[in-house]
Design an enzyme around this catalytic site. Structure first.
Site, PDB file in Angstrom:
ATOM      1  N   ASN A  58       0.876  -1.167   0.000  1.00  0.00           N
ATOM      2  CA  ASN A  58       0.000   0.000   0.000  1.00  0.00           C
ATOM      3  C   ASN A  58       0.913   1.217   0.000  1.00  0.00           C
ATOM      4  OD1 ASN A  58      -1.789   2.057   0.484  1.00  0.00           O
ATOM      5  ND2 ASN A  58      -2.357   1.394   2.546  1.00  0.00           N
ATOM      6  N   LYS A  95       0.212   4.284  -0.354  1.00  0.00           N
ATOM      7  CA  LYS A  95      -0.387   5.484   0.244  1.00  0.00           C
ATOM      8  C   LYS A  95      -0.095   6.711  -0.636  1.00  0.00           C
ATOM      9  CE  LYS A  95      -0.109   3.192   4.655  1.00  0.00           C
ATOM     10  NZ  LYS A  95      -0.131   3.306   6.104  1.00  0.00           N
ATOM     11  N   HIS A 136      -9.637   1.657   4.073  1.00  0.00           N
ATOM     12  CA  HIS A 136      -8.418   1.741   4.883  1.00  0.00           C
ATOM     13  C   HIS A 136      -8.684   2.677   6.070  1.00  0.00           C
ATOM     14  CE1 HIS A 136      -4.348   2.689   6.139  1.00  0.00           C
ATOM     15  NE2 HIS A 136      -3.990   1.560   5.549  1.00  0.00           N
ATOM     16  N   GLU A 151      -7.008   4.969   7.301  1.00  0.00           N
ATOM     17  CA  GLU A 151      -6.679   6.375   7.031  1.00  0.00           C
ATOM     18  C   GLU A 151      -7.815   7.054   6.270  1.00  0.00           C
ATOM     19  OE1 GLU A 151      -2.897   5.537   5.254  1.00  0.00           O
ATOM     20  OE2 GLU A 151      -2.136   4.956   7.225  1.00  0.00           O
ATOM     21  N   GLU A 208      -6.111  -4.818   9.995  1.00  0.00           N
ATOM     22  CA  GLU A 208      -5.054  -3.862  10.323  1.00  0.00           C
ATOM     23  C   GLU A 208      -5.376  -3.122  11.618  1.00  0.00           C
ATOM     24  OE1 GLU A 208      -2.745  -2.667   6.497  1.00  0.00           O
ATOM     25  OE2 GLU A 208      -4.466  -1.343   6.722  1.00  0.00           O
ATOM     26  N   GLY A 266       2.001   2.062  10.726  1.00  0.00           N
ATOM     27  CA  GLY A 266       3.003   3.117  10.629  1.00  0.00           C
ATOM     28  C   GLY A 266       3.652   3.483  11.950  1.00  0.00           C
ATOM     29  N   SER A 279       2.776  -2.319  10.210  1.00  0.00           N
ATOM     30  CA  SER A 279       4.215  -2.398  10.499  1.00  0.00           C
ATOM     31  C   SER A 279       4.855  -3.747  10.171  1.00  0.00           C
ATOM     32  CB  SER A 279       4.489  -2.023  11.964  1.00  0.00           C
ATOM     33  OG  SER A 279       4.092  -0.701  12.210  1.00  0.00           O
TER      34      SER A 279
HETATM   35  P1  PGA Z   1       2.472   0.103   7.592  1.00  0.00           P
HETATM   36  O1  PGA Z   1       1.061   0.364   6.859  1.00  0.00           O
HETATM   37  O2  PGA Z   1       2.982  -1.219   7.063  1.00  0.00           O
HETATM   38  O3  PGA Z   1       3.339   1.250   7.201  1.00  0.00           O
HETATM   39  O4  PGA Z   1       2.188   0.031   9.048  1.00  0.00           O
HETATM   40  C1  PGA Z   1       0.164  -0.673   6.632  1.00  0.00           C
HETATM   41  C2  PGA Z   1      -1.093  -0.128   6.001  1.00  0.00           C
HETATM   42  O5  PGA Z   1      -1.542   0.948   6.393  1.00  0.00           O
HETATM   43  O6  PGA Z   1      -1.659  -0.752   5.093  1.00  0.00           O
END
Ligand code: PGA
Length: 249
Positions: free
Chosen positions: A9, A11, A94, A96, A166, A172, A212
């Site tokens: 992803n 982003k 997601h 976010e 998630e 993150g 992560s």
């Molecule tokens: P991350 O993000 O691996 O940077 O924690 C995962 C995601 O948001 O899909």
């Protein structure tokens, strides 16, 4: 046997020209016949990414999509805009997007239905906050997200979808869920799908862990019985993603 699916992803990272460079760099590193490999990139880079990934095992996915066919929805991307260029996957809901763009379980459901209608595989995200985990309501919360996301989705359609678990507190933050925590929730999601659609659908649906994930944590996570791969943010933008995809080598 469910085939593993590992998706990056990206982003809001990488310009279209940087996208070409990164795909060229990662292409030789992410070969693994045991895994479906997906790069979900910003909408503006989808066409160039499709071109750059041609002839490789990389599938290109979108990070979002709207639930209407066309019309006065400034800034949105319609499903047939994705299928027109051959996009096969789309991330839906997601955390976010839920946090910064007011997506709700109801809009997630509308998008899931629309993606399936157009033959695009939705990667449906769910996950709890740290407060919810501390309150002990993680499983109840996730079950509710799943039940709403799958409203009016048929068993046949459900079997083709991908769910990404998630935990928001792990995204993150460098704080990866423990293998036990990730497996426990992914098993609960499969059980919920089983209640909704029966055993065969529950066995067919692929459930990813995200939050992560690194080359170090991937091998242990991805061999858990109910974890069928990962949705990877930060580490998907680095050569390390090759190691994550080849977690079993
Ligand atoms: P991350 O993000 O691996 O940077 O924690 C995962 C995601 O948001 O899909």
């Amino acid at each position: 046997m469910r085939k593993k699916i590992i998706a990056g992803n990206w982003k809001m990272n990488k310009t279209p020209s940087e996208t070409v460079k990164l795909i060229e760099e990662l292409k030789p590193l992410v070969k693994n016949d045991d895994v479906d490999v997906v790069f979900c990139v910003p909408a503006i880079s989808l066409t160039t990414a499709m071109e750059a990934a041609k002839g490789s095992n990389i599938c290109i996915g979108a990070e979002n999509m709207f639930y209407e066919e066309s019309g006065a929805y400034t800034g949105e991307i319609a499903p047939n805009m994705l299928t027109d260029i051959g996009v096969k996957y789309v991330i839906i809901g997601h955390s976010e997007r839920r946090e910064y763009f007011a997506e709700s379980d109801v809009t997630v459901n509308k998008k899931v239905l629309k993606a399936l209608e157009h033959g695009i595989t939705p990667i449906i995200c769910c996950g709890e906050s740290l407060t919810q985990r501390e309150q002990g309501i993680t499983i109840d919360w996730i079950r509710q997200q799943i039940k709403i996301a799958f409203l009016n989705v048929t068993a046949e359609q459900a079997a083709t979808t991908v769910i990404a678990y998630e935990p928001i507190w792990a995204i993150g933050t460098g704080k990866v869920a423990t293998t036990e925590q990730a497996q426990e929730v992914c098993a609960a999601i499969r059980e919920c799908i089983g209640e909704l659609y029966g055993e065969a659908t529950a066995e067919a649906i692929r459930i990813q862990y995200g939050g992560s994930v690194t080359a170090a944590s991937a091998p242990e996570l991805f061999v858990q019985p109910d974890i069928d791969g990962g949705l990877v943010g930060g580490a998907s933008l680095k050569p390390d993603f090759g190691k994550i995809v080849n977690y079993n080598k």
